[in-house]
Scaffold this active site. Structure first.
Site, PDB file in Angstrom:
ATOM      1  N   CYS A  42       0.836  -1.213   0.000  1.00  0.00           N
ATOM      2  CA  CYS A  42       0.000   0.000   0.000  1.00  0.00           C
ATOM      3  C   CYS A  42       0.864   1.253   0.000  1.00  0.00           C
ATOM      4  CB  CYS A  42      -0.920   0.013   1.219  1.00  0.00           C
ATOM      5  SG  CYS A  42      -2.057  -1.369   1.240  1.00  0.00           S
ATOM      6  N   ARG A  70      -7.882  -4.092  -3.420  1.00  0.00           N
ATOM      7  CA  ARG A  70      -7.332  -2.957  -4.176  1.00  0.00           C
ATOM      8  C   ARG A  70      -8.300  -2.629  -5.325  1.00  0.00           C
ATOM      9  NH1 ARG A  70      -2.508  -2.585  -1.852  1.00  0.00           N
ATOM     10  NH2 ARG A  70      -1.634  -4.528  -1.045  1.00  0.00           N
TER      11      ARG A  70
END
Lengths: 219, 76
Positions: free
Chosen positions: A55, A132
């Site tokens: 991330c 995601r």
């Protein structure tokens, strides 16, 4: 009759062409509503959790394309199931350790309100983290594209940029874009709908046709 | 309250916005251009500021309210 089923209601993710579900959410830039973005395109994206390595690379990469997106009248809006304080600490950490200032807002979706509306949680993969996901929402707040990546794999920013440029080119010129298209390359003209149009297309010198249904042109 | 610091004074961006709407009523688009702040942030700030009584809205334009003037004086 009262519903005695205590299972969580399953909400379908918004599909391409749907109006993007509205929301009001706490973010690192204050309380934001989707409506606040009307007139701009939005890349609404979720990530699994703050202070995780993939991330962090993604957020830096999103920041790196922020100026290019702004030039396309497009704003970034991140989201995860973390608190606003966690987001703030992570943003500060990324600036301190990696030297990158994250300038876009991040939704603190602790109660998963937005994540559920947008189908960002994949229970088979994780029930506590958002996948995601990327929702490309246009200036009229219509969902124009949806991308999902699993927890293990970081997203490709040039593709997100290319996608938005392709969508905006389609809107502006009424054309489609071929595989691996990049701005500046030839675009595809929608196939003729009648035999007459097909004959005319085949004899049109201003377009480059391989066959009557397969024609390209330079914008 | 996103536009007020822990010491009860306005944040710098809130101060900039209030000073900008002190001169004349302005639309969010005008404020976004003048202050080089994204439009979505201006819309969000205006919502907060109206609810706090710092600005008032008339026909889509925002102007400093008496509460905003008091806060500006306190923050200067």
């Amino acid at each position: 009759m009262e519903n005695t089923n205590h299972e969580e209601k399953v909400v379908s993710l918004p599909r391409i062409g749907d109006t993007a579900p509205d929301f009001e959410a706490e973010t690192t830039h204050g309380t934001l509503q989707l409506e606040d973005f009307k007139g701009s395109w939005v890349v609404l994206f979720s990530h699994p959790a703050d202070f995780t390595p993939v991330c962090t690379t993604e957020f830096i990469a999103f920041q790196e394309i922020a100026d290019d997106l702004r030039a396309l009248n497009t704003e970034l809006l991140g989201l995860s199931v973390d608190s606003v304080h966690s987001h703030i600490a992570w943003v500060r950490n990324v600036k301190e350790k990696m030297g990158v200032e994250l300038t876009f807002p991040i939704i603190a979706d602790l109660n998963k309100d937005v994540a559920k509306k947008y189908g960002m949680i994949m229970p088979g993969e994780s029930t506590t983290e958002t996948s995601r996901a990327v929702f490309v929402i246009d200036d009229k707040q219509i969902v124009r594209a949806v991308i999902y990546y699993p927890l293990s794999t970081g997203r490709n920013m040039p593709e997100i940029l290319r996608l938005i440029k392709g969508l905006q080119t389609t809107d502006e010129h009424g054309v489609a874009t071929p595989a691996n298209w990049k701005p500046g390359e030839k675009v595809i003209i929608p196939p003729p709908k009648t035999q007459e149009e097909a004959e005319e297309r085949a004899n049109d010198d201003s377009v480059e046709c391989t066959d009557w249904y397969f024609c390209k042109k330079q914008l | 309250m996103a536009c007020v610091n822990g010491d009860g004074k306005l944040t710098q961006s809130a101060k900039n916005i209030l000073e900008a709407v002190d001169e004349s009523p302005k639309s969010p688009a005008d404020l976004s251009k003048e202050l080089a702040i994204p439009l979505f942030k201006i819309r969000s700030s205006m919502r907060d500021m109206v609810s706090m009584g710092l600005v008032q809205e008339t026909e889509g334009a925002y102007q400093l309210a008496p509460g905003g003037r008091k806060m500006l004086e306190k923050s200067n």
